[in-house]
Design an enzyme around this catalytic site. Structure first.
Site, PDB file in Angstrom:
ATOM      1  CB  SER A 225      -1.848 -11.862 -10.557  1.00 13.73           C
ATOM      2  OG  SER A 225      -0.820 -13.390  -9.877  1.00 13.73           O
ATOM      3  CG  HIS A 253      -4.430 -13.218  -8.373  1.00  8.08           C
ATOM      4  ND1 HIS A 253      -4.169 -13.392 -10.002  1.00  8.08           N
ATOM      5  CD2 HIS A 253      -6.057 -12.773  -8.968  1.00  8.08           C
ATOM      6  CE1 HIS A 253      -5.569 -13.122 -10.682  1.00  8.08           C
ATOM      7  NE2 HIS A 253      -6.738 -12.596  -9.874  1.00  8.08           N
ATOM      8  CG  ASP A 349      -8.874 -12.158 -12.223  1.00  8.42           C
ATOM      9  OD1 ASP A 349      -9.883 -11.518 -13.851  1.00  8.42           O
ATOM     10  OD2 ASP A 349      -8.875 -12.177 -11.199  1.00  8.42           O
TER      11      ASP A 349
END
Length: 409
Positions: A225, A253, A349
């Site tokens: 991310s 992401h 995540d």
């Protein structure tokens, strides 16, 4: 936006009672500039110290306002964001710059280029002023990233200030004592993770670790991310020659448009075919597949092949695409022949997916705190106790290459 960064543990990096993170907003649109400054100023952990309509004024004000974070628009009169970026960083080396741009292909390309020039991250802006005003996701992502990146910059700066203060105190109490370099104790701030090699060779691991699988990997699955594009670039440069026999699947992401450009960059770095994954596409060894922005990407076995599946389900861990669904599916399809990698990023995540891969007998490597832009995702993965190694970024590519070739040493 199809993706939100609303992980509640983002603010964990902000120390309660600490001085607020100082922020500068640079945008030529007066309404947007005022709106962003108001949103940021309403958070008690933040303080807006400057607001400017172009890059020239912002550069001139860096030393006076001394911000920790600058939110920088790309397209502005007199001096645009890309021109201002290196000038700002020259004036303050540890300045965190977050690029803000609309979701056009050109701006996505510019934003990713800015990362290679020293920007810490980017925030995609909705295209119209009315959409910016009403977008809860954009507001949340902006504030979360400013707080996470600003807090990290301040923490990284703290040891330097502490050592300087201790040096001054020592000089005051012992004015006649020599302070030659040889007399000073060596300070090693490197992480002490097992298997980190020269960059982290201290003996005691900080986390419970699992042995690598005895099965040679038949797939590499990566989740990342904030800070991910830069980290992915470095890893891909290293593993290009080692991925002849395995496909690589990546969830970063990112919103639509950005992921297509990211796939192109990964292909150039690894010198391998690379693209956004397509529903029903058969995975091929030596190829890189990036989850499209706004879609979850998974894999499934069908006959003798493994195919990509895309779905438009709800966000997972407030993210879409999310890492957990990919890791869960990869474990189901490949079992102990799965190698997972978690790189820098906010939130948690991927942690559940790490547990799934470990339960299936696969192996996981995660990035260490010192080299992560934000140690949310890799920290959550490391703390599961299910990783085989926690490594600095520069050590990850060489280690992944060796594991893909069948060696865990």
């Amino acid at each position: 936006m199809n993706m939100a960064f609303a992980q509640r543990n983002v603010t964990a990096g902000v120390t309660p009672g600490a001085d607020p993170i100082k922020v500068m907003v640079v945008d030529d649109a007066v309404v947007i500039r005022g709106l962003l400054a108001r949103w940021l100023g309403e958070d008690k952990a933040l303080k807006v110290v400057g607001s400017h309509r172009n890059g020239r004024l912002a550069v001139e004000d860096i030393e006076k306002s001394n911000p920790d974070v600058v939110v920088l628009d790309i397209e502005m009169p007199e001096m645009d964001g890309m021109t201002a970026l290196p000038l700002m960083l020259a004036k303050k080396r540890d300045l965190v710059v977050i690029m803000a741009s609309t979701l056009t292909r050109r701006n996505a390309e510019v934003s990713l280029k800015a990362l290679s020039l020293g920007a810490a991250d980017y925030v995609p802006k909705p295209e119209s002023t009315s959409e910016v005003t009403t977008s809860v996701d954009f507001r949340r992502e902006l504030i979360d990233k400013v707080k996470a990146l600003g807090a990290r910059a301040i923490r990284m700066r703290a040891p330097v200030r502490t050592m300087r203060a201790e040096t001054r105190a020592g000089q005051t109490s012992r004015p006649s004592a020599p302070t030659s370099p040889a007399a000073r104790p060596a300070v090693d701030t490197r992480a002490s993770f097992r298997g980190a090699g020269p960059q982290g060779a201290a003996a005691t691991p900080k986390f419970k670790l699992r042995p690598y699988s005895s099965a040679r990997p038949r797939i590499l699955a990566i989740g990342s991310s904030t800070g991910g594009p830069q980290a992915l670039q470095e890893v891909m440069k290293e593993i290009g020659t080692a991925m002849n026999d395995v496909p690589v699947v990546i969830t970063q992401h990112m919103p639509p448009t950005f992921t297509a450009i990211l796939a192109e960059h990964m292909g150039k770095a690894a010198l391998r075919p690379s693209k956004e994954g397509e529903d029903g596409e058969v995975l091929k060894p030596g190829n890189i597949y990036v989850a499209p922005g706004g879609k979850h990407m998974t894999v499934e076995k069908e006959g003798g092949a493994v195919k990509i599946r895309l779905n438009d389900g709800p966000p997972v861990n407030f993210c879409k695409p999310a890492v957990d669904p990919l890791f869960d599916s990869v474990s189901k399809a490949y079992g102990s022949a799965c190698l997972g990698l978690i790189l820098t990023g906010m939130g948690s995540d991927g942690a559940n997916g790490v547990r799934t891969i470990a339960a299936g007998g696969g192996s996981i490597i995660t990035q260490d705190e010192e080299t992560s832009v934000v140690w949310g995702m890799p920290g959550a993965a490391a703390n599961t106790g299910m990783c085989s190694e926690v490594l600095p970024l520069k050590a990850i590519g060489p280690k992944v290459s060796r594991v893909l070739k069948g060696s865990t040493r």
